[in-house]
Design a protein around this motif. Structure first.
Motif, PDB file in Angstrom:
ATOM      1  N   ILE A 769      -2.555  -4.217  -4.003  1.00 48.66           N
ATOM      2  CA  ILE A 769      -3.217  -3.651  -2.827  1.00 48.66           C
ATOM      3  C   ILE A 769      -4.606  -3.294  -3.309  1.00 48.66           C
ATOM      4  CG2 ILE A 769      -3.225  -1.786  -1.114  1.00 48.66           C
ATOM      5  CD1 ILE A 769      -0.817  -3.570  -0.708  1.00 48.66           C
ATOM      6  N   ALA A 775      -4.164  -2.136   2.556  1.00 50.45           N
ATOM      7  CA  ALA A 775      -3.613  -0.780   2.633  1.00 50.45           C
ATOM      8  C   ALA A 775      -3.231  -0.439   4.070  1.00 50.45           C
ATOM      9  CB  ALA A 775      -4.632   0.223   2.097  1.00 50.45           C
ATOM     10  N   ALA A 778      -0.083  -2.217   5.295  1.00 53.03           N
ATOM     11  CA  ALA A 778       0.963  -2.211   4.256  1.00 53.03           C
ATOM     12  C   ALA A 778       2.364  -2.329   4.853  1.00 53.03           C
ATOM     13  CB  ALA A 778       0.850  -0.935   3.429  1.00 53.03           C
ATOM     14  N   PHE A 788       4.340  -3.141  -4.726  1.00 48.51           N
ATOM     15  CA  PHE A 788       2.880  -3.050  -4.583  1.00 48.51           C
ATOM     16  C   PHE A 788       2.317  -2.535  -5.898  1.00 48.51           C
ATOM     17  CE2 PHE A 788       2.640  -1.595   0.186  1.00 48.51           C
ATOM     18  CZ  PHE A 788       2.954  -2.884   0.607  1.00 48.51           C
ATOM     19  N   ALA A 841      -1.002   3.378   2.342  1.00 47.91           N
ATOM     20  CA  ALA A 841      -0.223   2.211   1.938  1.00 47.91           C
ATOM     21  C   ALA A 841       1.148   2.623   1.407  1.00 47.91           C
ATOM     22  CB  ALA A 841      -0.981   1.408   0.890  1.00 47.91           C
ATOM     23  N   GLY A 845       4.136   1.299   3.493  1.00 52.14           N
ATOM     24  CA  GLY A 845       4.937   0.353   2.720  1.00 52.14           C
ATOM     25  C   GLY A 845       6.388   0.805   2.631  1.00 52.14           C
TER      26      GLY A 845
END
Ligand code: PEP
Ligand code: MG
Length: 897
Positions: A769, A775, A778, A788, A841, A845
């Motif tokens: 990232i 980001a 994500a 990541f 992120a 994520g």
């Protein structure tokens, strides 16, 4: 309730924000019942109010009146009194100590009348007039801004007129005359009389201390030490006690243990018949504390008792300033003492052994920066620097001390090193082609570039001493010389570079190796066996204990950035629990470059495939070796990242070559075609161009080759009975679609290799990232990524829009000088900006994939301050250069306690 003024008896050591360090500690000593001369502290809040409005708050004037009257009542003396005057000192005292940066005025309260009173009170006329002239001198300089030399010159003249050389040889009459001269200087220079009213003196001195917070040197100091500009300083107003009242008086400094070695005992200096500045100024020889015992056993005993109380109370090394006035001990200041890096580790463990602190506290009292200082060889200290010729000073890019012969190109560096010579590679700037030379050299010096330039990043990665951006250097690579400050260094001349200070020195300088680095690389037993003395053994043991405690305490794993088996093995020795970033671009340089050139420029698939086929076994071997070194541990291999042009000939060089050929009528068709291709692919802004995943998607077969090489290396390691844990990482992803395409290829290739080799190769695929878009999206990217890794170098570059290769030399110096930046965001993560993207992120994520593994592999992964942030946002690991692995282990431990 007073807002701006606190009596010493009202505060305590935890109020440093409000009372400043000095004020808080004076209050604490008062609370402990130690003999502190009475006084009060004007708070930092008053200073901040003054800074906001440019006016002293009216309430402050009133509160100062109350505090002064209280002081007068307590002591039975009055400011400015004819017979029995109270005198005070006015000293700055910020939250963080800023030694020598701000103002102090002593003897406030003396005037033409009270000087008589002081003479009476002390029975010493000379002393009274000397105190008065010191006040006018200090006040004139610091409050009225008069050039201090004018006073010193007048003092020298007075001595010359009497035919004496020492201040103490001037008698009362001389000093009385000198006071007249000083007052005249004040009148002429400031256009006003020296203020006779003690309250006016006091008010002006307070404002001068407030103002001293904003002086240029104080600002510079704060920037360097990263102290915020808006804290303001407190002002301590303390009743004066005198160490210069004859042979039973004196003044001194003491430490509760040796700040250099950490040993317990009595350490300090005492000067009979002297005032504060005299000790520091080194005017006369000082006595030791043991000598003080002879001179004044009672005061000595009381001092030792106070020292013990302070050390027990603070549970740490304290330094102390004290004065003895006619046999009576007064404590003027204490603070937890500054110490060298070795002393910090030793003292922390000594205090644990003395059951004064816990191991957690010991860990909190040492820093990664201190450990890093201990890891480097250093130049042997010199008593007198004068015979070292400083050629220039650059930016300290990678610490250590290196001595060797200057060479100006990588080939010579490699050749001379092979002949057993120590060389320092000197370049205007470095590029990937210099790598061989950098590996061969003991140190690297460049005239251009900043702390994240190629030279700096690579040198740090290798633990190679490096100084960059020494802009004074004029390098003539044709003539093989460099010149600065009137000295010319020829190839083969010995130079020394200090990667901690940035100094570049002519000639040989002795270097001492680091016992701590020996321990980190080869273990405790080897380091102990080789240590030259007990002190070193104690240091090595202390580092070992504290690091082991950090390892047991930390939540974050520590991985390393390494791209050769050798570096990987070294990182593992240093405690790395995996490879967080194996960059693969270096694997395409040197002899392999032609093959890559062919892959890029191939006219047809067959030609391209042939080049790829030739690269495959080479790459497979690279990965097999690294996986062997990291057996059992995660090894994240990143697909090729850098801009395309790095693999192609330089446009200008090639243009010149072809033009010359044309002139001579000796045209080489290959060069002509190559030039056309290089022109076609030339990018104005390569860092934002065809690099990373973009390159992989545009050049057919390039990523396939690498993925296959990794999968086959894994199969080979499995076949050899190994335990490989390779992961495939895709750089510079901005859209989930990019990652999807690479992932699909990876899955297909792994299936092929599994079928061919008869083993299951199913490696995690994830991405870096390092673009704001990555980001922000994500959540979508995590659908295709098993992990990541934050590439905070590029993420900083793309968030700020600062070119990481150019920016530091160009204008960062100015940006830090004028306060836009307090530190380079490439060095310490910009938590407010880039940090937000990291946090976003992480959250997005994990929302998509709760078991997403998260790490960071930008330079920030080894930066102490940034590590705290990565721990707080919940990353699983930080990855940094092998050399910084121990620092990251320590800091991750500190972050966790
Ligand atoms: C990064 O961008 O932070 C990173 C680790 O990748 P590189 O430095 O190789 O661009
Ligand atoms: Mg990057």
């Amino acid at each position: 309730m007073a807002r701006y003024v606190k009596d010493f008896s009202e505060g305590d050591k935890d109020q440093k924000d409000l009372l400043g360090g000095k004020g808080a500690n004076l209050a604490e000593m008062t609370r402990l019942g130690l003999p502190v001369p009475p006084g009060f502290t004007i708070t930092t809040e008053a200073c901040r109010a003054y800074m906001r409005t440019g006016e002293v708050p009216p309430e402050l004037r009133v509160e100062v009146t109350m505090a002064v009257r209280h002081l007068e009542d307590q002591l039975g003396r009055r400011l400015g009194d004819f017979h029995d005057p109270l005198l005070v000192s006015v000293r700055s005292g910020a939250k963080f100590s800023m030694p020598g940066m701000m103002e102090t005025v002593l003897n406030v309260g003396l005037n033409d009348a009270s000087v008589q009173g002081l003479a009476e009170l002390s029975g010493d006329e000379r002393f009274a007039w000397d105190s008065y002239r010191r006040l006018i001198q200090m006040f004139g300089r610091t409050v009225l801004d008069i050039d201090g030399d004018l006073f010193s010159e007048a003092l020298d003249k007075a001595k010359a007129a009497r035919g004496v050389t020492a201040d103490v040889d001037l008698d009362a009459d001389d000093l009385r005359t000198l006071v007249g001269t000083y007052k005249q200087i004040v009148r002429e220079q400031s256009g006003r009389e020296f203020p006779q009213h003690p309250r006016e003196q006091l008010d002006m001195a307070i404002v001068a201390v407030f103002d001293s917070w904003g002086t240029e040197r104080a600002r510079l100091y704060r920037r360097k030490e990263r102290i915020p500009d808006d804290l303001g300083t407190a002002v301590n107003v303390c009743s004066m006690v005198f160490g210069n009242l004859g042979p039973t008086s004196g003044t001194g400094v003491a430490f509760t243990r040796d700040p250099a070695s950490g040993r317990t005992g009595e350490f300090g200096d005492y000067l009979v018949n002297a005032q504060g500045e005299d000790v520091v100024a080194g005017i006369r020889n000082t006595l030791s504390l043991a000598d003080l015992e002879e001179v004044d056993p009672a005061a000595h005993a009381e001092l030792l008792q106070a020292m013990r109380r302070l050390e027990t109370h603070y549970r740490d090394l304290c330094d102390i300033e004290f004065t003895i006035e006619r046999g009576k001990l007064w404590m003027l200041q204490t603070r937890v003492g500054k110490r060298t890096a070795p002393a910090a580790f030793r003292i922390a463990c000594q205090l644990v052994d003395e059951h004064l602190i816990t191991m957690d506290e010991a860990l909190s009292r040492v820093t990664g920066a201190q450990l890093s200082q201990l890891q480097f060889p250093q130049f042997a200290p010199v008593d007198d620097d004068s015979d070292r010729v400083l050629l220039t000073r650059g930016m300290a890019a990678s610490p250590g001390a290196a001595v060797g012969m200057a060479v100006f190109d990588p080939a010579t560096a490699a050749q001379w090193a092979a002949d057993g010579k120590d060389v320092i590679l000197v370049r205007r700037e470095t590029n990937p082609d210099d790598l061989g030379g950098m590996i061969a050299a003991v140190g690297v010096l460049t005239a251009r570039g900043g702390k994240t330039s190629h030279a700096a990043v690579v040198a740090r990665g290798m633990g190679r001493t490096c100084v960059v951006g020494a802009e004074e250097l004029v390098i003539d690579s044709e003539a093989r010389t460099m010149t600065a400050r009137g000295h010319t260094v020829h190839e083969g001349d010995v130079i020394a570079i200090d990667g901690t200070s940035g100094d570049v020195v002519l000639g040989d300088v002795p270097v001492v190796p680091s016992p701590v680095q020996r321990y980190l690389e080869d273990g405790l037993d080897v380091a102990l066996a080789e240590a030259p003395d007990d002190e070193t053994r104690e240091l090595v043991r202390a580092v070992d204990r504290i690091l082991r405690h950090a390892d047991a305490s930390r939540r974050l794993h520590v991985h390393a950035n390494a791209d050769t088996a050798e570096d990987a093995a070294r990182a593992r020795h240093l405690g790395a629990q995996g490879i967080g970033l194996c960059r693969t671009e270096h694997m395409f340089l040197g002899e392999r470059r032609v093959l890559v050139e062919r892959v890029v420029l191939a006219d047809d698939d067959t030609e391209r495939q042939a080049a790829l086929d030739a690269l495959l076994p080479l790459q497979r071997q690279d990965f097999t070796d690294i996986l062997a070194a990291m057996d059992g541990l995660p090894t994240t291999i990143r697909l090729i990242d850098p801009p395309l042009h790095e693999f192609l000939p330089d446009l200008t060089d090639l243009s010149v070559k072809v033009a010359l050929q044309a002139e001579r009528g000796e045209v080489d068709e290959h060069d002509v075609t190559l030039l056309a291709a290089v022109r076609r692919m030339h990018e104005a802004n390569p860092m934002l161009g065809l690099r990373g995943v973009r390159l992989g998607l545009v050049i057919p077969g390039l990523f396939d080759l690498q993925i296959r090489a990794v999968a086959e290396a894994v199969a080979a390691r499995l076949a050899a009975g190994g335990d490989p844990h390779a992961e495939i990482m895709v750089p510079l992803v901005g859209s989930v679609q990019e990652l999807r395409l690479v992932r699909e290829r990876a899955v297909a290739i792994m299936a092929e290799v599994s079928a061919e080799q008869g083993v299951t190769v199913d490696l995690p695929v994830g991405c870096m990232i390092e673009l704001p878009r990555a980001a922000l999206t994500a959540d979508r990217i995590a659908a295709q990524a098993q992990f990541f890794s934050f590439g905070t170098n590029d993420l900083t570059q793309t968030t700020w829009g600062f070119s990481r290769d150019d920016v530091e030399g160009a204008f960062f110096a100015q940006y830090t000088a004028n306060g836009v930046l307090s530190v380079s965001p490439f060095e310490t993560l910009d938590v407010k900006g880039v940090g937000q993207l990291v946090q976003i992120a992480v959250e997005r994520g994990r929302a998509t994939r709760p078991d997403l593994t998260l790490g960071v592999c930008g330079e920030h992964g080894g930066d102490p301050e940034s590590i705290r942030f990565f721990d707080a946002v919940g990353l699983d690991y930080v990855s940094c250069s092998p050399f910084r692995v121990p620092i990251a282990r320590l800091e991750a431990g500190r972050a966790a306690i």
